[in-house]
Design a protein around this motif. Structure first.
Motif, PDB file in Angstrom:
ATOM      1  N   UNK A 149     -55.554 -51.426  77.268  1.00  0.00           N
ATOM      2  CA  UNK A 149     -54.353 -51.108  78.026  1.00  0.00           C
ATOM      3  C   UNK A 149     -53.339 -52.234  77.907  1.00  0.00           C
ATOM      4  N   UNK A 150     -52.064 -51.873  77.774  1.00  0.00           N
ATOM      5  CA  UNK A 150     -50.997 -52.858  77.693  1.00  0.00           C
ATOM      6  C   UNK A 150     -50.479 -53.222  79.063  1.00  0.00           C
ATOM      7  N   UNK A 151     -49.403 -54.000  79.087  1.00  0.00           N
ATOM      8  CA  UNK A 151     -48.819 -54.443  80.349  1.00  0.00           C
ATOM      9  C   UNK A 151     -48.058 -53.296  81.003  1.00  0.00           C
ATOM     10  N   UNK A 152     -48.312 -53.080  82.285  1.00  0.00           N
ATOM     11  CA  UNK A 152     -47.646 -52.008  83.018  1.00  0.00           C
ATOM     12  C   UNK A 152     -46.215 -52.413  83.345  1.00  0.00           C
ATOM     13  N   UNK A 153     -45.288 -51.462  83.213  1.00  0.00           N
ATOM     14  CA  UNK A 153     -43.893 -51.659  83.573  1.00  0.00           C
ATOM     15  C   UNK A 153     -43.574 -50.808  84.791  1.00  0.00           C
ATOM     16  N   UNK A 154     -42.787 -51.365  85.710  1.00  0.00           N
ATOM     17  CA  UNK A 154     -42.459 -50.645  86.939  1.00  0.00           C
ATOM     18  C   UNK A 154     -40.952 -50.627  87.139  1.00  0.00           C
ATOM     19  N   UNK A 155     -40.423 -49.521  87.675  1.00  0.00           N
ATOM     20  CA  UNK A 155     -38.994 -49.403  87.950  1.00  0.00           C
ATOM     21  C   UNK A 155     -38.789 -48.874  89.365  1.00  0.00           C
ATOM     22  N   UNK A 156     -38.105 -49.649  90.178  1.00  0.00           N
ATOM     23  CA  UNK A 156     -37.690 -49.245  91.531  1.00  0.00           C
ATOM     24  C   UNK A 156     -38.856 -48.862  92.428  1.00  0.00           C
ATOM     25  N   UNK A 157     -40.068 -49.287  92.088  1.00  0.00           N
ATOM     26  CA  UNK A 157     -41.208 -48.958  92.920  1.00  0.00           C
ATOM     27  C   UNK A 157     -41.570 -47.488  92.940  1.00  0.00           C
ATOM     28  N   UNK A 158     -41.000 -46.711  92.025  1.00  0.00           N
ATOM     29  CA  UNK A 158     -41.211 -45.266  92.017  1.00  0.00           C
ATOM     30  C   UNK A 158     -41.844 -44.789  90.720  1.00  0.00           C
ATOM     31  N   UNK A 159     -41.407 -45.335  89.595  1.00  0.00           N
ATOM     32  CA  UNK A 159     -41.886 -44.906  88.289  1.00  0.00           C
ATOM     33  C   UNK A 159     -42.542 -46.081  87.582  1.00  0.00           C
ATOM     34  N   UNK A 160     -43.700 -45.838  86.994  1.00  0.00           N
ATOM     35  CA  UNK A 160     -44.387 -46.879  86.231  1.00  0.00           C
ATOM     36  C   UNK A 160     -44.767 -46.335  84.862  1.00  0.00           C
ATOM     37  N   UNK A 161     -44.803 -47.243  83.891  1.00  0.00           N
ATOM     38  CA  UNK A 161     -45.257 -46.891  82.544  1.00  0.00           C
ATOM     39  C   UNK A 161     -46.498 -47.704  82.234  1.00  0.00           C
ATOM     40  N   UNK A 162     -47.560 -47.026  81.829  1.00  0.00           N
ATOM     41  CA  UNK A 162     -48.782 -47.696  81.413  1.00  0.00           C
ATOM     42  C   UNK A 162     -49.021 -47.405  79.927  1.00  0.00           C
ATOM     43  N   UNK A 163     -48.738 -48.365  79.041  1.00  0.00           N
ATOM     44  CA  UNK A 163     -49.074 -48.161  77.620  1.00  0.00           C
ATOM     45  C   UNK A 163     -50.549 -48.454  77.383  1.00  0.00           C
ATOM     46  N   UNK A 164     -51.165 -47.728  76.463  1.00  0.00           N
ATOM     47  CA  UNK A 164     -52.567 -47.974  76.129  1.00  0.00           C
ATOM     48  C   UNK A 164     -52.880 -47.343  74.771  1.00  0.00           C
ATOM     49  N   UNK A 165     -54.045 -47.669  74.266  1.00  0.00           N
ATOM     50  CA  UNK A 165     -54.522 -47.101  73.000  1.00  0.00           C
ATOM     51  C   UNK A 165     -55.707 -46.205  73.274  1.00  0.00           C
ATOM     52  N   UNK A 166     -55.791 -45.120  72.516  1.00  0.00           N
ATOM     53  CA  UNK A 166     -56.926 -44.217  72.635  1.00  0.00           C
ATOM     54  C   UNK A 166     -57.231 -43.635  71.262  1.00  0.00           C
ATOM     55  N   UNK A 167     -58.425 -43.920  70.791  1.00  0.00           N
ATOM     56  CA  UNK A 167     -58.909 -43.423  69.504  1.00  0.00           C
ATOM     57  C   UNK A 167     -57.897 -43.701  68.388  1.00  0.00           C
ATOM     58  N   UNK A 168     -57.391 -44.951  68.389  1.00  0.00           N
ATOM     59  CA  UNK A 168     -56.526 -45.402  67.309  1.00  0.00           C
ATOM     60  C   UNK A 168     -55.078 -44.993  67.430  1.00  0.00           C
ATOM     61  N   UNK A 169     -54.689 -44.351  68.539  1.00  0.00           N
ATOM     62  CA  UNK A 169     -53.298 -43.936  68.725  1.00  0.00           C
ATOM     63  C   UNK A 169     -52.698 -44.657  69.919  1.00  0.00           C
ATOM     64  N   UNK A 170     -51.375 -44.909  69.854  1.00  0.00           N
ATOM     65  CA  UNK A 170     -50.656 -45.509  70.973  1.00  0.00           C
ATOM     66  C   UNK A 170     -50.185 -44.411  71.925  1.00  0.00           C
ATOM     67  N   UNK A 171     -50.375 -44.682  73.217  1.00  0.00           N
ATOM     68  CA  UNK A 171     -50.008 -43.722  74.252  1.00  0.00           C
ATOM     69  C   UNK A 171     -49.183 -44.417  75.324  1.00  0.00           C
ATOM     70  N   UNK A 172     -48.367 -43.608  76.005  1.00  0.00           N
ATOM     71  CA  UNK A 172     -47.629 -44.091  77.166  1.00  0.00           C
ATOM     72  C   UNK A 172     -47.750 -43.079  78.292  1.00  0.00           C
ATOM     73  N   UNK A 173     -48.283 -43.520  79.438  1.00  0.00           N
ATOM     74  CA  UNK A 173     -48.408 -42.647  80.614  1.00  0.00           C
ATOM     75  C   UNK A 173     -47.358 -43.068  81.629  1.00  0.00           C
ATOM     76  N   UNK A 174     -46.409 -42.176  81.915  1.00  0.00           N
ATOM     77  CA  UNK A 174     -45.369 -42.443  82.905  1.00  0.00           C
ATOM     78  C   UNK A 174     -45.798 -41.784  84.217  1.00  0.00           C
ATOM     79  N   UNK A 175     -45.999 -42.597  85.226  1.00  0.00           N
ATOM     80  CA  UNK A 175     -46.432 -42.075  86.526  1.00  0.00           C
ATOM     81  C   UNK A 175     -45.272 -42.068  87.502  1.00  0.00           C
ATOM     82  N   UNK A 176     -45.064 -40.941  88.158  1.00  0.00           N
ATOM     83  CA  UNK A 176     -44.022 -40.808  89.184  1.00  0.00           C
ATOM     84  C   UNK A 176     -44.707 -40.766  90.542  1.00  0.00           C
TER      85      UNK A 176
END
Length: 635
Positions: free
Chosen positions: A28-55
């Motif tokens: 998992x990469x470094x989590x990014x946060x905006x305004x305490x409402x939206x966060x982005x969690x970058x990570x790798x899974x089975x050789x692919x780059x992914x980004x999970x944006x949580x609201x």
């Protein structure tokens, strides 16, 4: 890079789910946060780059979901395994269906539920226009969910705390339910595939690969919503969900086609924040070409760009996420073309900002800084609207709710050093007259030099509500020269700007009937003063009454709560116009009412309480009506 958005009601376990997904490959990469409402969690899974944006959950935060969904390939709606709480998921199911994204539904905390999955699913289906199809059925021991059976592969998996599930033999007690549920799944898929339908009718053996292919097509075309089970806290069911995302979520080209059929979109902003000493930072996703520092975007070259997946400066390939600074021309809530920008589609726009507050700086010296700060904040917060209050001249914020207001105030202090106080918006009251009056007024002044003389006879009478103010004349014989009549009108209208209670006077007709002039002492100024004084005198005799503004309110509410609105609106002295089922939103009603504008703030809090934070409303001015005894201190 592949991107998806995770959203759902508060306390559904969204953050836990994202953390579990990011930890599957321990990269998992470094989590990014905006305004305490939206966060982005970058990570790798089975050789692919992914980004999970949580609201973050909560009705006020849903306004931030639009840009995130616009930049995503798919959405994951995380809901609790509680049949009674299904209605709390209604706003999120509605949002993703409006967006037209491929959607995965994850029923979380299966280890804690005592409800039947069929009951939870039935509750959720009420608020879904698309058919929900189970991709798994639970295995239970002693009433506790201990695993799940995949309905396509027909493999049984036993949950293990904090570890990947273990493959086990399908228990005999589960097989009847598995056969029934698999049949329902195949029938649902066959509605969208003729070959599968033919094989079912002829009772032919169906290959597992064929079922997966049909499931992928129906998901990518947003025809069905697959439902997965698990307990993210223990990492149960997370691997199955993540593998389905990997194999079935569409590529970035489909997200591009959804935003720009012509393919002109270069990138889309999905998160934004203001960083002290650094300025505005926008997280964008490259949609149609490689992007790097200096790339022409929205008509200007962008500044420094940091890659999210690998870190450091570099070039974003199509689909990659990057963080841009020193690019003040980029606003959130837009898609960026090479030579300009345009607003996101309607489905990505925030709900109407109906929570209104006046803000004033604690220190008068911060007036200019406050204006600049609010303008900058509006560039990364499309859910906030800033206008100016006509009565006070102070900044008027239109927001999503009290939590949104608290975040704005905190940002003003932390990032701009501006402390503010907030106040409710006073109602825009008006006054009108109840009877006709005729006034004769003479303006005369002599104090050396040229004098002032104007004589007018003015009649005023009430007009129907909403008529405004009219002025005409019926002067004959040149008693008042034509060139002075506009001055009389200007003075009369000036007098109407403030009635005896301090509010503008409306819905009156003013007629100049007669008058006199002097060949030397009459002037535009003299007739203006005469017109103003005559109308003021007339208002004192015409029986002024106070008018309050009435707004027409359209409340979007889950049908189960519609009955709660009747006593609530009646208690606010509102008039119920009726309600009906919304055509494009399953399980929702449109409830219409007329309310005093002064009750709008009360409506915000009362509606949240009566509908458990699921409903929202839009309003617009409708008319003025006489304030009843006791309203605003009226007498």
């Amino acid at each position: 890079m592949r991107v998806f958005t995770v959203l759902g009601p508060s306390q559904a376990g969204k953050s836990t789910l994202v953390r579990a997904m990011a930890g599957l490959d321990k990269e998992a990469g470094q989590k990014l946060e905006a305004a305490g409402v939206v966060t982005l969690q970058p990570f790798s899974f089975m050789g692919e780059d992914w980004g999970a944006i949580e609201v973050a959950g909560g009705a006020e935060n849903l306004a931030q979901a639009g840009p995130a969904l616009a930049a995503s390939d798919a959405a994951v709606v995380c809901v609790p395994a509680d049949a009674e709480a299904a209605v709390l998921s209604a706003p999120y199911l509605r949002k993703v269906e409006e967006a037209g994204l491929p959607v995965f539904l994850f029923i979380n905390r299966m280890d804690q539920t005592r409800d039947r999955v069929a009951d939870v699913l039935a509750g959720l289906q009420t608020y879904c226009a698309h058919h929900l199809v189970l991709r798994q059925v639970p295995m239970r021991e002693g009433g506790q969910v201990v695993g799940a059976v995949d309905l396509i592969s027909e493999r049984a998996w036993s949950y293990q705390d904090g570890k990947p599930s273990a493959l086990v033999e399908l228990p005999d007690g589960v097989r009847p339910r598995e056969v029934e549920a698999r049949g329902e799944l195949l029938e649902a898929l066959a509605d969208f595939d003729d070959q599968l339908m033919e094989e079912l009718i002829e009772d032919q053996e169906i290959l597992v690969k064929e079922i997966y292919d049909v499931a992928t097509r129906t998901l990518q075309h947003s025809q069905l919503i697959p439902v997965f089970l698990g307990a993210a806290e223990h990492c149960n069911g997370v691997m199955r969900l993540m593998k389905s995302l990997r194999h079935e979520a569409p590529p970035v080209e489909q997200a591009l086609a959804r935003l720009s059929p012509g393919g002109r979109v270069v990138a889309v902003g999905c998160m934004g924040e203001l960083v002290k000493h650094l300025g505005k930072s926008v997280l964008l996703r490259a949609m149609n070409a490689d992007c790097s520092s200096g790339t022409e975007m929205a008509g200007q070259a962008i500044g420094g760009l940091t890659m999210v997946a690998k870190g450091g400066n570099g070039s974003l390939a199509m689909g990659d996420l990057g963080r841009v600074v020193k690019s003040d021309h980029l606003r959130l809530g837009q898609v960026y073309l090479k030579d300009g920008a345009r607003a996101l589609p309607d489905w990505a726009q925030p709900r109407p900002a109906t929570y209104r507050r006046l803000v004033t700086p604690v220190h008068q010296r911060d007036e200019a800084r406050l204006s600049t700060a609010l303008e900058r904040m509006g560039e990364i917060d499309p859910a906030m609207e800033v206008t100016q209050d006509e009565a006070t001249g102070h900044a008027l914020l239109n927001l999503q709710g009290p939590q949104h207001l608290r975040r704005v105030i905190q940002t003003l202090k932390a990032e701009f050093g501006v402390e503010v106080t907030e106040d409710m918006v006073p109602p825009a009251l008006r006054e009108t007259i109840t009877k006709p009056v005729e006034i004769h007024h003479r303006h005369r002044k002599q104090s050396g030099g040229a004098g002032q003389f104007a004589d007018v006879v003015i009649a005023i009478k009430p007009l129907p509500r909403g008529s405004g103010v009219t002025f005409d004349d019926c002067v004959k014989g040149g008693a008042v020269p034509r060139n002075y009549i506009p001055s009389v009108e200007a003075g009369a209208r000036e007098a109407l700007m403030q009635g005896t209670n301090g509010h503008p006077v409306v819905d009156v007709a003013i007629t100049l009937k007669d008058g006199k002039h002097h060949s030397v002492d009459s002037s535009d100024y003299a007739f203006r003063m005469a017109g103003k004084a005559a109308v003021r005198e007339a208002l004192g005799e015409a029986g002024l009454v106070l008018l309050q503004p009435i707004v027409k309110v359209a409340i979007h509410v889950p049908s189960v709560f519609s009955g709660n609105l009747v006593p609530m609106v009646s208690g606010m002295k509102g008039q119920i116009l009726g309600f009906e089922a919304e055509q494009d939103a399953a399980g929702w009603d449109l409830f219409e009412t007329l309310l005093p504008m002064a009750a709008q703030d009360e409506l915000c809090s009362a509606l949240a309480s009566a509908t458990r934070g699921t409903a929202w409303f839009q309003s617009g001015f409708d008319h003025y009506e006489e304030a009843r005894r006791g309203d605003f201190g009226a007498k």
